[in-house]
Structures are given as structure tokens and as C-alpha cells.
Design an enzyme around this catalytic site. Structure first.
Site, PDB file in Angstrom:
ATOM      1  N   ASP A  24       0.957  -0.968  -0.024  1.00 56.42           N
ATOM      2  CA  ASP A  24       0.065  -0.028  -0.021  1.00 56.42           C
ATOM      3  C   ASP A  24       1.048   1.336  -0.014  1.00 56.42           C
ATOM      4  OD1 ASP A  24      -2.665   1.172   0.287  1.00 56.42           O
ATOM      5  OD2 ASP A  24      -2.580   1.158   2.503  1.00 56.42           O
ATOM      6  N   HIS A  25       0.462   2.108  -0.867  1.00 54.79           N
ATOM      7  CA  HIS A  25       1.517   3.508  -1.039  1.00 54.79           C
ATOM      8  C   HIS A  25       2.886   3.457  -1.069  1.00 54.79           C
ATOM      9  CE1 HIS A  25      -2.185   6.050  -0.524  1.00 54.79           C
ATOM     10  NE2 HIS A  25      -2.569   5.180   0.075  1.00 54.79           N
ATOM     11  N   HIS A  27      -8.179   9.990   4.014  1.00 56.85           N
ATOM     12  CA  HIS A  27      -7.698   8.710   4.947  1.00 56.85           C
ATOM     13  C   HIS A  27      -7.838   9.030   6.400  1.00 56.85           C
ATOM     14  CE1 HIS A  27      -4.557   7.975   1.456  1.00 56.85           C
ATOM     15  NE2 HIS A  27      -5.312   6.822   1.785  1.00 56.85           N
ATOM     16  N   HIS A  62      -9.705   4.810  -1.645  1.00 52.92           N
ATOM     17  CA  HIS A  62      -8.736   4.643  -0.434  1.00 52.92           C
ATOM     18  C   HIS A  62      -9.793   5.382   0.840  1.00 52.92           C
ATOM     19  CE1 HIS A  62      -4.867   3.319  -1.537  1.00 52.92           C
ATOM     20  NE2 HIS A  62      -5.525   3.243  -2.648  1.00 52.92           N
TER      21      HIS A  62
HETATM   22 ZN   LIG Z   1      -4.348   4.983   0.924  1.00 55.94          ZN
END
Ligand SMILES: [Zn+2]
Length: 289
Positions: A82-83, A182, A210
Site C-alpha cells: 500500500d502506498h 484517509h 482509499h
Molecule cells: Zn491510501
């Protein structure tokens, strides 16, 4: 069941108009709880590792743990960095066995995001690894709980640009910005689902949201129907885990409680929470999709 990529799981999800959660498997209790829930409900699952959220768990241990869990699962499980924010980090995740990676170039100027994402796609596809790119910036943070601010509309994903981005980079999945944040949502939530529909019309690859946790449950069917196939879900689950921990501590006396009781309680918590998220996503029973 093989360890699969996010493409294997999300293309059927897009066709079937349901979503699959991407759950942050930061440690063993999370991975074990999520996997048990996926197997119990015959749901596909994406096990994500995010080194910003769990910096104390080395990626060299955290990602292979998810890979091992995926390999022995009775349902299709994809593993996901992720990311990721550099070519080196993505390359490391691929070496560690991840089936899928994200490169988040959303803070870069558009042409630079295209250039770097395309380079990463070329490298990842050479080893059969799927890539999620991001266009438009998503506000807030899943790390510092409580700092989330609604993103200005100017940072939302532009549908025409999204089509150009996917065509030029070759990404398999696209993360988009449409009012999602987020971390916890503060105040009134404004999701621009018209924009999601417009992007889904112009872009063939599955779309990722997200900041998928902490919304009113009644919103999920509409979000998914608008064209979201991958639901990043963590913060609300992380916060409710602490509430569960407090209950656990309050109920037991300090003479009889040891750390292994906490581990057991957390596995049960993540198992129960994942089942709830599979239900919200509409992916229960979709393991053969
Ligand atoms: Zn994210």
C-alpha cells in the site's frame, strides 16, 4: 487456492459490481483474523502492508507473512504493497513476494506521475505483478488519527485525465479522489459519486477507494454501484480494536490476564470486523468469481 494478484480479484469484482476490501495486515493477529473471516464467508481478500501505518513491523517480515498467509488460504488472496512511493520500495516488495503493488505518485506533477508510474508498471509486469496507480490527491492520514481534513474539490480526480493516465501508464487499478479521506471522517461527508461514475465510464480498469472505513453503512451500496471495486478499509477497524482492548482489560483482573489473552481477543476482533466489511463490500461467496 493460488496466491493471486489484485487484477485476478478485481476484474471479476468490477464485472459483478461488488467490491473487495483491502485490509491492512500489519501484524499476525490481523492477518490470521482476516484470513479466517475470508475462508468462513468464501470471500476473496486483499492483504495490504503499509509501512507508514506500521513502521515498527519491518516490511521484510510483514510482507512475507502476508504472502505465506495468501499461499495457504482456501480462498483467493492477493498481497499488496500500500502506498509505495519509490521504484526501490516497489522493487523490494516484489522481491519479497507481493503479487501486487501500489505506486502513489499523486503528489507529483501530472507528467512526472505518468513517467514514474509507467516505469514501475513496466518493471512489475515483467514479473507478473499488478500495479495500482493514484491520480488526484486523497486528504487525511491513517497514521496520525484526527488530522483528516476534507480535500478541496480541485484535488479530486479529473475523469478525462484519469483515462489519459490509465492509457499512458498501463496501470491495472486506479485509486481516485472524490471526497474520500484517509483516517476518520470529520463533519459532513461529501462523496462526489457522479465523478466516480464519470471515471468508470471512461476507464476500463477497476477503481480503488482509499479511506473506505468509518462511513455510514447505508452509503456503501451506492459507493460500490457508482464503480468502486476495491475498498481500502482500516482506520475504523483500528479504532474499534482499541475499544475492544479496553473492554478486555476492564473485564479481567490483572492477576489472570496475560498478553496471549490479548492476542486471542484481537484475532477474534479482526475476524468479526472483516466479516462485517465483506458483507458491506458485497463480496461474500464470491471466491469463485
Ligand atoms: Zn491510501
Amino acid at each position: 487456492m493460488p496466491h493471486v494478484s489484485i487484477t485476478d480479484i478485481l476484474v471479476p469484482a468490477r464485472q459483478g459490481r461488488y467490491a473487495v476490501p483491502s485490509l491492512l495486515a500489519g501484524n499476525l493477529e490481523m492477518a490470521v483474523g482476516f484470513l479466517a473471516a475470508a475462508e468462513e464467508t468464501c470471500s476473496p481478500l486483499i492483504l495490504a502492508f503499509n509501512r507508514h501505518v506500521t513502521p515498527d513491523i519491518p516490511m521484510e517480515l510483514g510482507l512475507p507473512l502476508a504472502v505465506l498467509a495468501a499461499q495457504r488460504a482456501a480462498v483467493p488472496v492477493a498481497t499488496f504493497l500500500d502506498h509505495g512511493n519509490s521504484l526501490d520500495e516497489v522493487a523490494q516488495a516484489i522481491r519479497l513476494g507481493a503479487s501486487s503493488v501500489m505506486f502513489d505518485g499523486s503528489s507529483l506533477p501530472y507528467e512526472e506521475n505518468v513517467r514514474q508510474t509507467r516505469e514501475i508498471v513496466r518493471m512489475a509486469h515483467a514479473t507478473g505483478v499488478a500495479v495500482e496507480g493514484e491520480l488526484g490527491s486523497i486528504a487525511g492520514s491513517a497514521v496520525e488519527i484526527g488530522t483528516a481534513q476534507a480535500a478541496p474539490e480541485s484535488s479530486f480526480t479529473d475523469p478525462q485525465l484519469a483515462a489519459d493516465f490509465v492509457k499512458r501508464t498501463g496501470v491495472d487499478v486506479l485509486a481516485i479522489s472524490f471526497g474520500n479521506v484517509h483516517g476518520p471522517y470529520r463533519g459532513e461527508v461529501h462523496l462526489d459519486l457522479e465523478r466516480v461514475r464519470a471515471i468508470a465510464m471512461l476507464v476500463e480498469v477497476p477503481l480503488a477507494m482509499h479511506g473506505g472505513s468509518g462511513l455510514d453503512e447505508s452509503l456503501y451500496p451506492e459507493i460500490i454501484a457508482s464503480g468502486i471495486s476495491k475498498l481500502g478499509y482500516y482506520t475504523a477497524m483500528g479504532i474499534s480494536a482499541v475499544a475492544q482492548l479496553r473492554r478486555c482489560l476492564a473485564e479481567a483482573s490483572s492477576e489472570t490476564l496475560a498478553y496471549h489473552h490479548i492476542i486471542a481477543a484481537m484475532v477474534r476482533h479482526f475476524h468479526a470486523e472483516a466479516k462485517r466489511v465483506f458483507k458491506l463490500s458485497g463480496c461474500m461467496g464470491r471466491m469463485h468469481a
